[in-house]
Design an enzyme around this catalytic site. Sequence first.
Site, mmCIF file in Angstrom:
data_model
loop_
_atom_site.group_PDB
_atom_site.id
_atom_site.type_symbol
_atom_site.label_atom_id
_atom_site.label_comp_id
_atom_site.label_asym_id
_atom_site.label_seq_id
_atom_site.Cartn_x
_atom_site.Cartn_y
_atom_site.Cartn_z
ATOM 1 C CB SER A 14 -0.941 0.061 1.210
ATOM 2 O OG SER A 14 -1.709 -1.086 1.293
ATOM 3 C CG LEU A 15 5.062 1.567 0.134
ATOM 4 C CD1 LEU A 15 6.451 1.193 -0.316
ATOM 5 C CD2 LEU A 15 5.138 2.668 1.183
ATOM 6 N N GLY A 16 1.414 2.974 -2.664
ATOM 7 C CA GLY A 16 0.998 3.831 -3.766
ATOM 8 C C GLY A 16 1.897 3.688 -4.980
ATOM 9 C CD GLU A 148 2.208 -14.107 -3.423
ATOM 10 O OE1 GLU A 148 1.640 -15.193 -3.521
ATOM 11 O OE2 GLU A 148 1.663 -13.053 -3.066
ATOM 12 C CB THR A 187 17.567 5.548 6.002
ATOM 13 O OG1 THR A 187 18.665 5.199 6.857
ATOM 14 C CG2 THR A 187 17.366 7.042 6.019
ATOM 15 C CB CYS A 380 -24.264 -1.952 -12.240
ATOM 16 S SG CYS A 380 -24.148 -3.542 -13.074
ATOM 17 N N GLY A 382 -27.493 -0.678 -8.646
ATOM 18 C CA GLY A 382 -28.265 0.480 -8.197
ATOM 19 C C GLY A 382 -29.397 0.817 -9.146
ATOM 20 C CG MET A 383 -30.902 0.460 -13.880
ATOM 21 S SD MET A 383 -30.283 -0.344 -15.371
ATOM 22 C CE MET A 383 -31.624 -0.154 -16.512
ATOM 23 C CD GLN A 384 -29.170 -5.612 -11.861
ATOM 24 O OE1 GLN A 384 -29.062 -6.193 -10.783
ATOM 25 N NE2 GLN A 384 -28.468 -5.977 -12.934
ATOM 26 C CG HIS A 514 -19.781 -0.528 -13.685
ATOM 27 N ND1 HIS A 514 -20.023 -0.370 -12.341
ATOM 28 C CD2 HIS A 514 -20.226 -1.762 -13.998
ATOM 29 C CE1 HIS A 514 -20.576 -1.468 -11.858
ATOM 30 N NE2 HIS A 514 -20.708 -2.330 -12.841
ATOM 31 C CD GLU A 516 -18.478 2.936 -11.829
ATOM 32 O OE1 GLU A 516 -19.374 3.377 -12.580
ATOM 33 O OE2 GLU A 516 -18.551 1.831 -11.256
HETATM 34 N N1 GLN Z 1 -25.306 -8.296 -9.313
HETATM 35 C C1 GLN Z 1 -25.823 -7.636 -10.455
HETATM 36 C C2 GLN Z 1 -25.635 -8.419 -11.730
HETATM 37 O O1 GLN Z 1 -24.818 -9.318 -11.796
HETATM 38 C C3 GLN Z 1 -25.193 -6.256 -10.607
HETATM 39 C C4 GLN Z 1 -23.747 -6.312 -10.926
HETATM 40 C C5 GLN Z 1 -23.038 -5.006 -10.697
HETATM 41 O O2 GLN Z 1 -23.549 -4.114 -10.045
HETATM 42 N N2 GLN Z 1 -21.843 -4.874 -11.223
HETATM 43 O O3 GLN Z 1 -26.295 -8.143 -12.695
#
Ligand code: GLN
Length: 542
Positions: A14-16, A148, A187, A380, A382-384, A514, A516
């Site tokens: 997690s050093l970026g 690894e 250091t 996604c 959130g739409m469903q 998505h 975003e």
């Molecule tokens: N679980 C839902 C689906 O598979 C939504 C997936 C998601 O939000 N990426 O359709």
Amino acid sequence: MTRYIFITGGVVSSLGKGLGAAALGALLQARGYRVRLCKLDPYLNVDPGTMSPFQHGEVFVTDDGAETDLDLGHYERFTGVPAKATDNTTTGRIYTEVLSRERKGDYLGATIQVIPHITNAIKDFIAEKENTADFVLCEIGGTVGDIESLPFLEAIRQFGNEVGDDRALFLHVTLLPYIPAAGELKTKPTQHSVKELMSAGIRPDILLCRADRPIDDEERAKIALFCNIDVKKVIPALDVSSIYEVPLTYHGEGLDRQVMESFGIKDIPNLDLSIWENIIHNIKEPEGEVKIAIVGKYTNLADSYKSLNEALIHGGIANKVKVKLQFIEAEIFESHDPEQYLAGANGILVPGGFGARGAEGKIRAAQYARERKIPYFGICFGMQMAVIEGARNLCGIKKAGSTEFGPCDEPIVGLMTEWVKDDKKQKRGKDGDLGGTMRLGAYPAKLKKGSRVNEIYESEKISERHRHRYEVNMAYRERLESEGMTFSGLSPDGLLPEIIEYPDHPWFVGVQFHPELKSKPFDPHPLFVSFIQAAMKQSRLV
Ligand code: GLN
């Protein structure tokens, strides 16, 4: 001629490193070079698609449908270069490749070994980038010293040796911890980490030293002495308040110049950092603030929604406002009234998600936003959930649900069994593999003329990235539309719903994809810009 920069990390995780690689990519671009970034992950999963967000953070999806490490998101956000499936690999993928060739008989007669077969496959992954850019930046996941990571270190050592010093550079990111009792930055961990790297045959050309306070000259000189490196190449990388400041601060510390000099580049091109300066100006001097409530499931770990958080910040940058994010566990709304949690929100966002836990809470959040006329953005899942909410509370379909949660009498959302990708029919059944089998990657959609999304995108044709297994059931479209919901985006064949909206609501949009994943600070996604604008109206900022 392509030059290669290998980025390793030492001391702690997690050093970026990913952010550092992305910022260096942006600086090289600012000097006019073409860059490509890629990541080698040492874990055994073939890809991060089946890993819990708690373990691994967000899964970043590329246009060509790969589920990849979230660092590829940083790369794309900082450079604007769309990430590709071939930009990320893992130990699991490398072994799968080598073992399937072994079964086919490709190596007939040979004993298959880590060196040379695995290391060769790793080198092939890197060499395949030749001539695709001026600089290929290749990040090695994990921390030097992990068992690894060894084959990856061996492979980049060999690769560096083969292409020569003027085409390969090793950049090592370390940490200088501050010890309060001694009152100084230490250091020693850096020295040990460099020693570890040297035992793998790699001498770092540049050290990027993370610290929470300025590193004084004495400490830099000490690192230079013990690590056998020019003091100018010991570069401080101090914590900053916004990740978008990183290119500017690294440039200020001379990182890109030292990279050029290490490669022996004589005529170093000038650079223009004005886009980053403008971004930082808007972040540091906002003209207001909006509050966005994110009602989700992995809300205690910001990395699970990395791209989403960034896209909201980009929406804020575009509108010159600070976006304050409030993460709320969806399950709370199953026992508590949303009012006490959501009353102060200027916008409510329900992000992507999987599984039944928290679903009822998300449905309540969508209902609250619809009824109270608060801007709502459903992504996604959130739409469903927003469509299930509309079906239950507007159409009176009380048993409305999703088959994702088990058998369902009114499957408003159901398993997607057939769809078209690049003119070919894709088929899935409910008992298939889970890994890599969702509807993944970029798909086009057609937007309804005059709809809100048509206005926002200023286009009737879009392409966005998907990652889902279920879809809104078109059989309910008519009933939902007669109650005020519009299906304003569909797949080009008209069979799959891509976007829903309520035209009579200030801003209520649900998207099956998505957005975003494609937002950048210098090119914010139009849906996020518009959502933040709606939140500003809600808070009466405009
Ligand atoms: N679980 C839902 C689906 O598979 C939504 C997936 C998601 O939000 N990426 O359709």
